[in-house]
Scaffold this active site. Sequence first.
Site, short mmCIF file in Angstrom:
data_model
loop_
_atom_site.label_atom_id
_atom_site.label_comp_id
_atom_site.label_asym_id
_atom_site.label_seq_id
_atom_site.Cartn_x
_atom_site.Cartn_y
_atom_site.Cartn_z
N ASP A 32 42.44 39.27 33.21
CA ASP A 32 42.49 40.84 33.07
C ASP A 32 42.49 41.21 31.86
O ASP A 32 43.17 40.44 30.71
CB ASP A 32 43.48 41.32 34.11
CG ASP A 32 43.33 42.67 34.11
OD1 ASP A 32 43.24 43.04 35.57
OD2 ASP A 32 43.64 43.46 33.28
N HIS A 87 44.15 43.78 30.69
CA HIS A 87 45.42 43.85 30.37
C HIS A 87 46.36 42.78 30.40
O HIS A 87 46.17 41.90 31.31
CB HIS A 87 46.01 44.98 31.29
CG HIS A 87 45.21 46.25 31.38
ND1 HIS A 87 44.20 46.24 32.09
CD2 HIS A 87 45.19 47.37 30.19
CE1 HIS A 87 43.55 47.61 31.89
NE2 HIS A 87 43.97 48.15 30.99
N HIS A 108 51.02 43.67 36.69
CA HIS A 108 52.04 44.33 36.10
C HIS A 108 53.51 44.67 36.85
O HIS A 108 54.43 45.06 36.16
CB HIS A 108 51.55 45.93 35.66
CG HIS A 108 50.53 45.80 34.82
ND1 HIS A 108 50.32 45.23 33.61
CD2 HIS A 108 49.18 46.41 35.00
CE1 HIS A 108 49.03 45.43 33.20
NE2 HIS A 108 48.32 45.78 33.79
N ASP A 153 38.03 44.07 33.92
CA ASP A 153 38.07 45.12 33.35
C ASP A 153 37.84 44.73 31.63
O ASP A 153 37.87 45.68 30.75
CB ASP A 153 39.40 45.95 33.15
CG ASP A 153 40.78 45.10 33.49
OD1 ASP A 153 40.59 43.93 33.14
OD2 ASP A 153 41.83 45.87 34.00
ZN LIG Z 1 43.66 45.35 33.90
#
Ligand SMILES: [Zn+2]
Length: 308
Positions: free
Chosen positions: A162, A164, A125, A245
């Site tokens: 991931d 996200h 991120h 995740d």
């Molecule tokens: Zn994540």
Amino acid sequence: MHMPIPVFTHPACLAHDTGPGHAERPQRLGAVVEALRDGVDGLDWREAPRATRGQLLRVHSAALLEAVLETQPAARVQLDPDTVLSPASAEAALRAAGAGIAAVDCVLGGGEAVAFCAVRPPGHHATRGDAMGFCLFNSIAVAAAHALDGHGLARVAVVDFDVHHGNGTQAIFEQDARVQYLSSHQMPLYPDSGHPDERGVGNIFNVALPPGTGSRRFREAWEDTLLPSLQAFEPQLVLVSAGFDAHWRDPLAQLQLDAVDFAWLTGALLAIARRHAQGRLVSMLEGGYDLQALRECSVAHVSALRGH
Ligand SMILES: [Zn+2]
């Protein structure tokens, strides 16, 4: 029969202290390291070096380096609502990014073809100028830039499974056709980017999956869209943002994957790396917030990297 796999890690990554109740906690990395030591033979554990200032500045602003490295807080400070800088965080961030550098040097230097980095904080991120979403430096982006500018590669793929979207990695490379970024992620979910319309200079490939997505649709997304794009790019090196995740146990998202799905995708990525990149693949731990899922998925992932 199988080459040993280097695993880069450092105790400093355990000392990054996000505070009580924070999902991105030191126990995550402890669980991964312990599970790999117990569950996978033939790993070659190595100490991650520090990334240098010059290596970080390939993808980050001087202002971000200053914020992370020179703040030297006496106690925890919040960089954003999710992202914490503790007294030990600068060293952890340097070692996490340095793990990726060392792993790239290893696989491009004619040593083992495949390496894993067991590190935290995660990185995908973090943008050029901002730490966010538990991430201080974008370690996978630092590794990609090192392969391009340090080793002279022309085509590097960053594969991000991931749950996200790796907004930071995408933003850093969306104008750089030498990098292909491919991501599957849940939407809606933090950080609310990663729409399939976001294509960069034709080098960005996003598949957004609705909450509840399980194994079948996840594998179809990779088989139908992402793996053919990766294949067509003919990467000289495959980098992996390995977040776990999307596992059904994870408390931060609502996908329904199991450890075998991560092993399946890892095998598919390794096959493409062998076809185009002399087998060269570097994987770095990103997210994953359930300790049992982290144990199972990291063992499944690294075992698949060994060809099992
Ligand atoms: Zn994540």
